[in-house]
Scaffold this active site. Structure first.
Site, short mmCIF file in Angstrom:
data_model
loop_
_atom_site.label_atom_id
_atom_site.label_comp_id
_atom_site.label_asym_id
_atom_site.label_seq_id
_atom_site.Cartn_x
_atom_site.Cartn_y
_atom_site.Cartn_z
CG ASP A 96 38.74 33.64 36.27
OD1 ASP A 96 39.20 32.51 36.03
OD2 ASP A 96 37.57 33.97 36.02
CE1 TYR B 296 34.61 33.35 43.67
CE2 TYR B 296 32.94 31.65 43.92
CZ TYR B 296 34.22 32.03 43.56
OH TYR B 296 35.10 31.09 43.10
#
Length: 261
Positions: A51, A109
Site C-alpha cells: 500500500d 512482513y
C-alpha cells in the site's frame, strides 16, 4: 526469457506498488527503468502489492523480455535509471513456469514501532511512532493466537477483493530492542491491510487497553468494525518471500537495515 528481480524501496513517496493513472507508483518507476534497459516495453508481476507508504526489502518481481543483457544491466543498469528510493538487489534468470506471485509459498512482513514519548527525527519515515508503555512480551504471547489457519474477516480491509478470508499464519514474533518493537509475521499470504490490522490490535493489548483473549473473540466475530484501528503504514516492510528451493533464488538479509536478523 523470464527474469526475476529482488527489489527494495522506501514507499513514502508512492501511492503503493501498483501502477495507477495520474499518480506515481513503485511498479511504474520500475517498469520505466526496465524498459529503458531492455529497449522494449516491460511489464512486471510482483509477489505482493504493498500500500501507499509501505516499504519493502524483499519484494520479488518477474518479467518477460526478448532483450539479451548481462546480469549487470538488470542490476546496475536498471538502478541508474531508478529513483534513489527504489533499488534492484539481485537478478536471476528463471524457468518459464516461475511466477513471482503464484510460485510463492509464503510472505513475511516486519512492522517497526518506535516506542518513546517524543517523535523520532532520524528514521521517521521508516518507523511508526507510538507513545505509552507498550508491553512487547504480552503482545508476543497474544500474537500466538493468530498462528494457524483462521478466518481473518475482522482483520481485512472493508474493500478487500480476496475471494476468501482464510489465511494460514506460520509464525508471529514480537521483540523489543530498546525503544524499537518489531512485529515479525509470516503467512502463506495476506489479506488487504491484514498485517496493519493485526498490529493495531496487538498494540491495544500491549498498551493495556485490551486483554489477550480479545483476539479469539475478534476472530469469531468476523466483523472488521469490532477490531482496533489500522496501524500506520510507514512502519511496515515486506521483508521476504519464500519459494521452492528448485528456483535457487538469492537469499539476502531481511532488514530493514537497522534491524539485526
Amino acid at each position: 526469457m523470464r527474469v526475476a528481480l529482488g527489489i527494495e524501496y522506501d514507499g513514502r513517496q508512492y501511492f503503493g506498488w501498483q501502477r495507477q493513472a495520474e499518480v506515481d507508483s513503485v511498479q511504474a518507476q520500475l517498469e520505466r527503468a526496465l524498459s529503458k534497459v531492455a529497449n522494449e516495453p516491460i511489464r512486471v508481476h510482483c509477489a505482493g502489492r504493498t500500500d501507499a507508504g509501505v516499504h519493502a526489502t524483499g519484494q520479488v518481481v518477474h518479467f518477460e523480455t526478448n532483450a539479451i543483457r548481462k546480469d549487470s544491466a538488470w542490476t546496475l543498469g536498471v538502478n541508474v535509471n531508478l529513483p534513489d528510493d527504489i533499488a534492484v538487489r539481485w537478478v536471476k534468470i528463471v524457468d518459464d513456469e516461475f511466477h513471482a506471485r503464484f510460485s510463492a509459498t509464503a510472505r513475511r512482513y516486519r512492522y517497526m514501532i518506535y516506542n518513546y514519548d517524543f517523535r523520532p527525527g532520524i528514521l521517521r519515515s521508516g518507523v511508526s511512532h507510538y507513545r505509552g508503555n507498550i508491553d512487547a512480551d504480552i503482545m508476543h504471547q497474544a500474537a500466538q493466537q493468530f498462528v494457524g489457519e483462521h478466518d481473518f474477516t475482522s482483520f481485512r480491509a472493508l474493500h478487500c477483493q480476496s475471494k476468501t478470508p482464510f489465511r494460514s499464519v506460520h509464525e508471529v514474533n514480537v521483540t523489543r530492542q530498546g525503544m524499537y518493537i518489531c512485529v515479525d509475521i509470516k503467512a502463506n499470504a495476506f489479506l488487504h491491510h491484514m498485517v496493519r490490522n493485526i498490529v493495531g490490535t496487538l498494540l491495544e493489548i500491549g498498551l493495556g487497553n485490551q486483554r489477550p483473549e480479545w483476539i479469539p473473540q475478534l476472530l469469531d466475530l468476523k466483523d472488521r468494525s469490532q477490531a482496533a484501528p489500522t496501524a500506520k503504514p510507514n512502519g511496515l516492510y515486506m521483508v521476504d518471500v519464500t519459494y521452492p528451493e528448485r528456483y535457487e533464488l538469492p537469499k539476502l538479509a531481511l532488514g530493514p537495515l537497522f534491524m539485526l536478523d
